[in-house]
Design a protein around this motif. Structure first.
Motif, PDB file in Angstrom:
ATOM      1  N   THR A  59       0.811  -1.222   0.000  1.00 23.90           N
ATOM      2  CA  THR A  59       0.000   0.000   0.000  1.00 23.90           C
ATOM      3  C   THR A  59       0.845   1.274   0.000  1.00 23.90           C
ATOM      4  OG1 THR A  59      -0.117   0.009   2.416  1.00 23.90           O
ATOM      5  CG2 THR A  59      -1.887  -1.135   1.233  1.00 23.90           C
ATOM      6  N   SER A  66      -2.289   2.030   8.017  1.00 26.64           N
ATOM      7  CA  SER A  66      -2.920   0.901   7.346  1.00 26.64           C
ATOM      8  C   SER A  66      -3.843   0.159   8.294  1.00 26.64           C
ATOM      9  CB  SER A  66      -1.856  -0.059   6.817  1.00 26.64           C
ATOM     10  OG  SER A  66      -2.434  -1.245   6.341  1.00 26.64           O
ATOM     11  N   ASN A  68      -4.519  -2.932   7.575  1.00 24.21           N
ATOM     12  CA  ASN A  68      -4.099  -4.315   7.342  1.00 24.21           C
ATOM     13  C   ASN A  68      -2.999  -4.664   8.319  1.00 24.21           C
ATOM     14  OD1 ASN A  68      -5.785  -4.616   5.092  1.00 24.21           O
ATOM     15  ND2 ASN A  68      -4.262  -3.670   3.764  1.00 24.21           N
ATOM     16  N   ASN A  74      -7.983  -5.990   5.461  1.00 23.79           N
ATOM     17  CA  ASN A  74      -9.127  -5.124   5.263  1.00 23.79           C
ATOM     18  C   ASN A  74      -9.459  -5.078   3.771  1.00 23.79           C
ATOM     19  OD1 ASN A  74     -11.027  -3.149   5.218  1.00 23.79           O
ATOM     20  ND2 ASN A  74      -9.711  -1.519   6.018  1.00 23.79           N
ATOM     21  N   SER A  77      -9.420  -1.864   1.645  1.00 25.34           N
ATOM     22  CA  SER A  77      -8.178  -1.154   1.382  1.00 25.34           C
ATOM     23  C   SER A  77      -7.742  -1.411  -0.055  1.00 25.34           C
ATOM     24  CB  SER A  77      -7.085  -1.600   2.354  1.00 25.34           C
ATOM     25  OG  SER A  77      -6.752  -2.939   2.099  1.00 25.34           O
TER      26      SER A  77
END
Length: 445
Positions: A59, A66, A68, A74, A77
């Motif tokens: 990401t 984040s 995650n 997630n 995302s």
């Protein structure tokens, strides 16, 4: 023609085991990739925890922002794999069946999800996994650009994955020997690649403490062999056996630590540490980053400090796409690759995130200093290391450098001001059990 992308991460791979005086593995493929492209010797992840770190890479976002983490993916995302898919890339991955990666792979066009039972019993690249990867490469359509992401777990195994490599010429420890095995298969994969139209990236999720004597302090080979055989005969007793084994491990660790302290220095003793703790030393944060192919000319290794969150912004610029990911914290390294002026950005650090709490240590690293302290109370557990004069991070000089600590706090506060912190998640007892089992499989607990 739009370039293809081959992106490989090797779990627990340290930068100094790929290049330099500490390398004892036989690595002709990795050395060839370094010679053909660019090697960043000072690439750092923010956290030494597989899924949390990989999420930051995918990401280009620091872990504090984040959603995650190790125990959660997630689905709302956006990763750079989604970005590439939206830009007409065919997406394929080869990942272990750990919850985060398994869930993330559902958005890919194609995937290999291989079983990861535990650190001492899982599929290696030298098994059918390597052949499956080669088959995937053979079947990609040449008319459609693709990204193939591969995550390998071989270095997590305390045993040598192939008896043919259980020889000191392939490395000083099982870790180095397993890296030699991986390199052979990387060579087979690379032979399938057209470098004129494929960007190749090799990196890692985090590093690892490698025991100075080559032996894991919690390794009990006799009991592990009995358990492995017993699992086949009486599989229903496996959960009880695992619990007993962890009790034996704790007892063995305490006994061995007492003996080892009479032989090794404090720095050498650190090599027996489990990476899941409150310390943020370079052994677990400094990972390799190799970028080659797709027109990148041969270059000497780059020693400037870079961040793992910079990987995908670099990929996107190299393949000629406009990066419109609004949430990214990383930046492209292409100017640095091309020799342009490149200002250093301090890197945010944190200890791993557990299911029921946030990390308890946060910090900042620059090329000159490493600073970390208690997350909740900045007056507790303060560490400051002068990296230029003390690269092994042995002497804590926090009491001598208040001005430097104030500067590091300024960097840290700027990061916190820009990002809202994650909240601890609520998990049911069943969910916590699954998470705990997975952390055991990864060797974190």
């Amino acid at each position: 023609m739009t370039p293809n992308i081959l992106f490989i991460t090797i779990d627990s791979l340290r930068s100094d085991r790929c290049y330099g005086k500490n390398k004892s593995s036989i690595l002709p493929c990795i050395e060839s990739l370094i010679d053909k492209g660019v090697y960043f010797s000072q690439n750092f992840v923010s956290v030494a925890q597989t899924m949390t770190s990989l999420s930051s890479i995918f990401t280009s976002v620091y872990p504090i922002k984040s959603k995650n983490i190790q125990s959660n993916f997630n689905k709302i995302s956006t990763t750079y794999f989604d970005f590439l898919k939206n830009n007409n890339y065919y997406t394929c991955c080869c990942v272990p069946d750990l919850y985060f990666l398994k869930e993330m792979s559902t958005t890919f066009d194609d995937q290999i999800v291989y079983p990861y039972v535990e650190t001492t019993s899982h599929i290696h690249i030298s098994d059918d996994l390597g052949k499956n990867i080669l088959d995937k490469l053979n079947n990609f359509e040449s008319s459609i650009p693709w990204i193939f992401y591969i995550h390998l777990m071989d270095l997590k195994d305390p045993k040598v994955g192939s008896s043919n490599f259980d020889n000191s010429k392939y490395g000083k420890s099982s870790y180095e020997k397993n890296l030699s095995i991986i390199d052979v298969w990387l060579g087979k994969i690379i032979n399938k690649i057209d470098f004129s139209n494929t960007l190749v990236i090799v990196s890692a999720d985090h590093g690892k403490y490698i025991p100075v004597n080559g032996k894991d302090i919690t390794d009990i080979p006799t009991i592990q062999k009995i358990m492995s055989n017993g699992k086949k005969i009486l599989p229903f007793l496996t959960p009880l056996g695992v619990k007993c084994f962890h009790i034996f491990q704790k007892f063995a660790k305490k006994t061995r630590e007492r003996k080892l302290k009479s032989v090794y220095t404090d720095y050498e003793m650190r090599s027996f540490t489990n990476e899941i703790n409150s310390n943020l030393y370079d052994e677990i944060l400094n990972t390799p980053l190799i970028i080659t192919g797709c027109g990148i000319n041969s270059s000497k290794p780059i020693s400037e400090m870079v961040r793992s969150i910079d990987i995908f912004p670099t990929i996107i610029e190299l393949i000629g796409l406009k990066n419109n990911m609004s949430t990214k914290n990383g930046r492209s390294l292409l100017p640095l690759i091309n020799g342009a002026q490149f200002d250093e950005i301090p890197i945010y650090l944190q200890s791993p995130i557990y299911p029921t709490k946030l990390n308890d240590t946060v910090g900042i690293r620059t090329s000159k200093f490493k600073y970390f302290r208690n997350r909740e109370d900045q007056s507790k557990d303060i560490h400051l290391f002068d990296l230029q004069n003390d690269p092994q991070e042995i002497t804590n000089v926090a009491h001598l450098n208040k001005k430097i600590i104030d500067k590091m706090e300024f960097f840290l506060n700027n990061i916190y001001d820009n990002f809202s912190e994650m909240e601890s998640q609520e998990f049911s007892d069943q969910e916590l059990k699954k998470i705990e089992d997975e952390l055991h499989k990864l060797g974190y607990m």
